[in-house]
Write a protein that holds these residues in place. Structure first.
Motif, mmCIF file in Angstrom:
data_model
loop_
_atom_site.group_PDB
_atom_site.id
_atom_site.type_symbol
_atom_site.label_atom_id
_atom_site.label_comp_id
_atom_site.label_asym_id
_atom_site.label_seq_id
_atom_site.Cartn_x
_atom_site.Cartn_y
_atom_site.Cartn_z
ATOM 1 N N ARG A 1 0.824 -1.205 0.000
ATOM 2 C CA ARG A 1 0.000 0.000 0.000
ATOM 3 C C ARG A 1 0.862 1.260 0.000
ATOM 4 N N SER A 2 2.114 1.105 0.349
ATOM 5 C CA SER A 2 3.041 2.233 0.346
ATOM 6 C C SER A 2 3.522 2.583 -1.052
ATOM 7 N N GLY A 3 3.225 1.686 -2.009
ATOM 8 C CA GLY A 3 3.724 1.882 -3.358
ATOM 9 C C GLY A 3 4.917 1.009 -3.693
ATOM 10 N N MET A 4 5.472 0.376 -2.681
ATOM 11 C CA MET A 4 6.605 -0.522 -2.928
ATOM 12 C C MET A 4 6.119 -1.773 -3.657
ATOM 13 N N VAL A 5 7.001 -2.325 -4.471
ATOM 14 C CA VAL A 5 6.721 -3.567 -5.198
ATOM 15 C C VAL A 5 7.767 -4.592 -4.796
ATOM 16 N N TYR A 6 7.310 -5.774 -4.464
ATOM 17 C CA TYR A 6 8.201 -6.831 -3.990
ATOM 18 C C TYR A 6 8.121 -8.046 -4.908
ATOM 19 N N TRP A 7 9.264 -8.727 -5.030
ATOM 20 C CA TRP A 7 9.350 -9.908 -5.886
ATOM 21 C C TRP A 7 9.952 -11.073 -5.117
ATOM 22 N N GLY A 8 9.442 -12.274 -5.415
ATOM 23 C CA GLY A 8 10.084 -13.480 -4.926
ATOM 24 C C GLY A 8 11.245 -13.846 -5.828
ATOM 25 N N LYS A 9 11.950 -14.899 -5.446
ATOM 26 C CA LYS A 9 13.118 -15.339 -6.221
ATOM 27 C C LYS A 9 12.732 -16.240 -7.383
ATOM 28 N N GLY A 10 11.500 -16.712 -7.379
ATOM 29 C CA GLY A 10 11.015 -17.508 -8.492
ATOM 30 C C GLY A 10 11.047 -19.000 -8.231
#
Length: 116
Positions: free
Chosen positions: A100-109
């Motif tokens: 909700r802060s605008g940050m985008v997170y990714w897993g390692k796959g």
């Protein structure tokens, strides 16, 4: 440190099924849209599906009718049920979370291979 941990990938024959899971370490109130992307060899990363906090979903045309995305907000989990898998679904699948802060997170796959 925010972590997204995927699981459930593997080798499956064409027509088979797999279920991917992703656990998010974010504060539950910080999570907005959750989704899955994939990247096949030699191709760009593409959206597979995403789901909002309220449960609205969006799918890539190539997976409509075969894949189902779901989430458990209390467990901070997102899932991807993949049925009728095709060789062209072979890719590394990445969990994606928009905070909700605008940050985008990714897993390692996690690698999904569809082959005989």
């Amino acid at each position: 440190q925010v972590q997204l941990v995927e699981s459930g990938g593997g080798l499956v024959q064409p027509g088979g099924s797999l279920r991917l899971s992703c656990a998010a370490s974010l504060n539950i109130f910080s999570i907005d849209v959750m989704g899955w992307y994939r990247q096949a060899p030699g191709k760009e990363r593409e959206l597979v599906a995403h789901i909002t906090t309220g449960g609205s979903t969006n799918y890539a045309d190539s997976v409509k009718g075969r894949f189902t995305i779901s989430r458990d907000n209390t467990k901070k989990m997102v899932y991807l049920q993949m049925n009728s898998l095709k060789p062209e679904d072979t890719a590394i699948y990445y969990c994606n979370v928009h905070g909700r802060s605008g940050m985008v997170y990714w897993g390692k796959g996690t690698l999904v291979t569809v082959s005989l």
